[in-house]
Design an enzyme around this catalytic site. Sequence first.
Site, PDB file in Angstrom:
ATOM      1  CG  HIS A 188      -2.103  -0.980   0.833  1.00 29.56           C
ATOM      2  ND1 HIS A 188      -2.008  -2.318   1.056  1.00 29.56           N
ATOM      3  CD2 HIS A 188      -3.468  -0.610   0.114  1.00 29.56           C
ATOM      4  CE1 HIS A 188      -3.453  -2.752   0.460  1.00 29.56           C
ATOM      5  NE2 HIS A 188      -4.001  -1.809   0.059  1.00 29.56           N
ATOM      6  NE  ARG A 295      -6.968   0.009  -1.863  1.00 24.74           N
ATOM      7  CZ  ARG A 295      -6.433   0.391  -3.185  1.00 24.74           C
ATOM      8  NH1 ARG A 295      -6.254   1.613  -3.327  1.00 24.74           N
ATOM      9  NH2 ARG A 295      -6.199  -0.486  -3.920  1.00 24.74           N
ATOM     10  NE  ARG A 331     -11.843  -2.139  -0.532  1.00 25.36           N
ATOM     11  CZ  ARG A 331     -10.426  -2.537  -1.172  1.00 25.36           C
ATOM     12  NH1 ARG A 331     -10.162  -3.331  -1.984  1.00 25.36           N
ATOM     13  NH2 ARG A 331      -9.493  -1.846  -0.446  1.00 25.36           N
ATOM     14  CD  GLU A 429     -10.621  -7.808  -4.143  1.00 27.51           C
ATOM     15  OE1 GLU A 429      -9.633  -7.548  -4.166  1.00 27.51           O
ATOM     16  OE2 GLU A 429     -11.597  -7.773  -3.007  1.00 27.51           O
ATOM     17  CG  ASN A 452      -3.904  -4.317  -6.740  1.00 25.43           C
ATOM     18  OD1 ASN A 452      -3.614  -4.061  -7.963  1.00 25.43           O
ATOM     19  ND2 ASN A 452      -4.250  -3.477  -5.952  1.00 25.43           N
ATOM     20  CG  ASP A 453      -6.478  -8.942  -3.223  1.00 31.18           C
ATOM     21  OD1 ASP A 453      -5.340  -9.547  -2.661  1.00 31.18           O
ATOM     22  OD2 ASP A 453      -6.917  -8.169  -2.541  1.00 31.18           O
ATOM     23  NE  ARG A 463      -2.044  -6.756  -2.814  1.00 31.06           N
ATOM     24  CZ  ARG A 463      -3.096  -5.895  -2.874  1.00 31.06           C
ATOM     25  NH1 ARG A 463      -4.314  -6.744  -2.625  1.00 31.06           N
ATOM     26  NH2 ARG A 463      -2.997  -4.766  -2.824  1.00 31.06           N
ATOM     27  CB  CYS A 500     -10.838  -0.620  -8.586  1.00 32.78           C
ATOM     28  SG  CYS A 500     -11.154  -1.996  -7.629  1.00 32.78           S
TER      29      CYS A 500
HETATM   30  C1  PEP Z   1      -7.375  -5.038  -5.530  1.00 31.51           C
HETATM   31  O1  PEP Z   1      -6.964  -6.252  -4.904  1.00 31.51           O
HETATM   32  O2  PEP Z   1      -6.876  -5.000  -6.686  1.00 31.51           O
HETATM   33  C2  PEP Z   1      -7.838  -4.024  -5.062  1.00 31.51           C
HETATM   34  C3  PEP Z   1      -7.955  -2.910  -5.492  1.00 31.51           C
HETATM   35  O3  PEP Z   1      -7.827  -3.997  -3.498  1.00 31.51           O
HETATM   36  P1  PEP Z   1      -6.738  -3.864  -2.273  1.00 31.51           P
HETATM   37  O4  PEP Z   1      -5.570  -3.592  -3.283  1.00 31.51           O
HETATM   38  O5  PEP Z   1      -6.949  -2.888  -1.520  1.00 31.51           O
HETATM   39  O6  PEP Z   1      -6.539  -5.154  -1.832  1.00 31.51           O
HETATM   40 MG    MG Z   2      -8.021  -6.463  -3.094  1.00 29.37          MG
END
Ligand code: PEP
Ligand code: MG
Length: 542
Positions: A188, A295, A331, A429, A452-453, A463, A500
């Site tokens: 993050h 978020r 979210r 995700e 991302n997930d 990750r 996203c």
């Molecule tokens: C993702 O997983 O792509 C996402 C947008 O959520 P986060 O990165 O907050 O897990």
């Molecule tokens: Mg995520």
Amino acid sequence: MQSFQGKSVYKGIVMGPVVVLKKNDYQVKRSRIEDADAETSRVQEAVKRSQEQLQKLYDKALKEVGEASAAIFEVHQMMLEDEDYLEAIQNMIQTEMVNAEYAVAVTGDNFSQMFASMDDDYMKARAADIKDISERLVRNLSGQEDADLSDIDPSVIVADDLSPSETVQMDKEKILAFVTVHGSTNSHTAILARMMNIPALIGVPLALDELKNGTTAVVDGFTGQVTFEPDEETQAATLKRVQEEKEKLALLQELKGKENITLDGKKINIYANIGSVGDIGYVLENDAGGIGLFRSEFLYLGRNDFPTEEEQFQAYKQVVQTMAGKKVIIRTLDIGADKQVDYFNLGNEENPALGYRAIRICLKQPDIFKTQLRALFRAAVYGNLSIMYPMITSVEEVEKIYEIVKEVEIELKAQEIQYRIPEQGIMIETPAAVMISDRLAEMVDFFSIGTNDLTQYTLAIDRQNEKLDDFYNPHHEAVLRMIQMVVDNAHKCGKWAGICGELGADLTLTEKFVRMGLDELSVAPSMILKLRKIVREMKAED
Ligand code: PEP
Ligand code: MG
């Protein structure tokens, strides 16, 4: 002049003074002192300095997140005036002839244990506050740098690693760049750097102990290099490049107010991702069409207790009102995995990324979920708010969510509180959600793909694990095929689908995403105009 090579997670170039943030690994040692009065005056000075820091934190929080959230710093100030606490420290110094740091640490532990063992929930929660103020006092006594960056000049933040709760507390105006020894591309911190449009390097092999605050650094997010004490030639070259980057950015500004439309007339929504109310400035500055991912869990980080319904309501209301009719997708909380919050008492897990997180917490602890839903439904009255639920894997989860939504609606109605049930979507995700996206599409209003997930779960790659950065490949054909499948299934049901996750901001894929039929890309605010430029210069039908 000394240079170190790391890995860039966001481009850009800056030059500025360094602030080193050291982890709180300071061990308080007991030592014998000769002059108890001198030691007591040190405590008084540390209390004074702590009060000043807390006042600054209060003022900042008041401005950024409102009175309810800022109140915690007032409580800390009051605790620092508590006579029992201060007398206990003084007694210990005088009777045992020990150093102030030790007396504060032991007294802090004792008081904190005493509060923790009380029956009253409010008093129990104060245990963490006592710990906090004692740690602040020890930091001030021992001359450690506080993570409070309120009185520094804009600086390059150098740290071992940064947790989401550390970054959320930072004053973004004061940060020129991030440089960390650890951290992964998808952490993050990286997301925050993109949000703020500042260069960030991770994996830089630095010895933090040898680095002094105030040292000049050049951070080059294009090459991944950081240079300390640059010679004159390097300084001049850097200033020239900073100017060139500014000019490029100025050119992008001409795209403000223009549509995201291809040469052959296909439109796409380009929205912004944010983590706090304070980020809206970046959203407006970069002319986003809306907010595609707020978020909301960041409201839960960096504090000692759950945000109340009222605090959340005020935050959501402020966002939708400021966005004045533009879409704001909030979210629901995505705590767990790398976003740990002590007061959730999640416990240690072998595999937190595969563990108790996000919607799983909300379904198991519906009281927490209901408080957030109430705040969201109330705020929805004030603007164009949508909700999305993270980490969905099954139809049953969505059914269960709707049951809880219904219960909340009945409660609000019975209490005659103004509310609106807004558009509700889900994040895609997990591979499970992709595979049943045809069924899920019938149940929800939209899909937002969390790449991302999705990449982490599809490729079985943590990750957060920096060793695996070379294997973490969101361009993997499996991920891209999944995205196509999700878009097609959404469209078959007349629903929209967006991205996203960070991949949405990958400029090498923008043309492909438009052609794949994505309806929306939600990205760091700093990327919006860059995406718009590509969209406006391409043809959807190739
Ligand atoms: C993702 O997983 O792509 C996402 C947008 O959520 P986060 O990165 O907050 O897990
Ligand atoms: Mg995520």
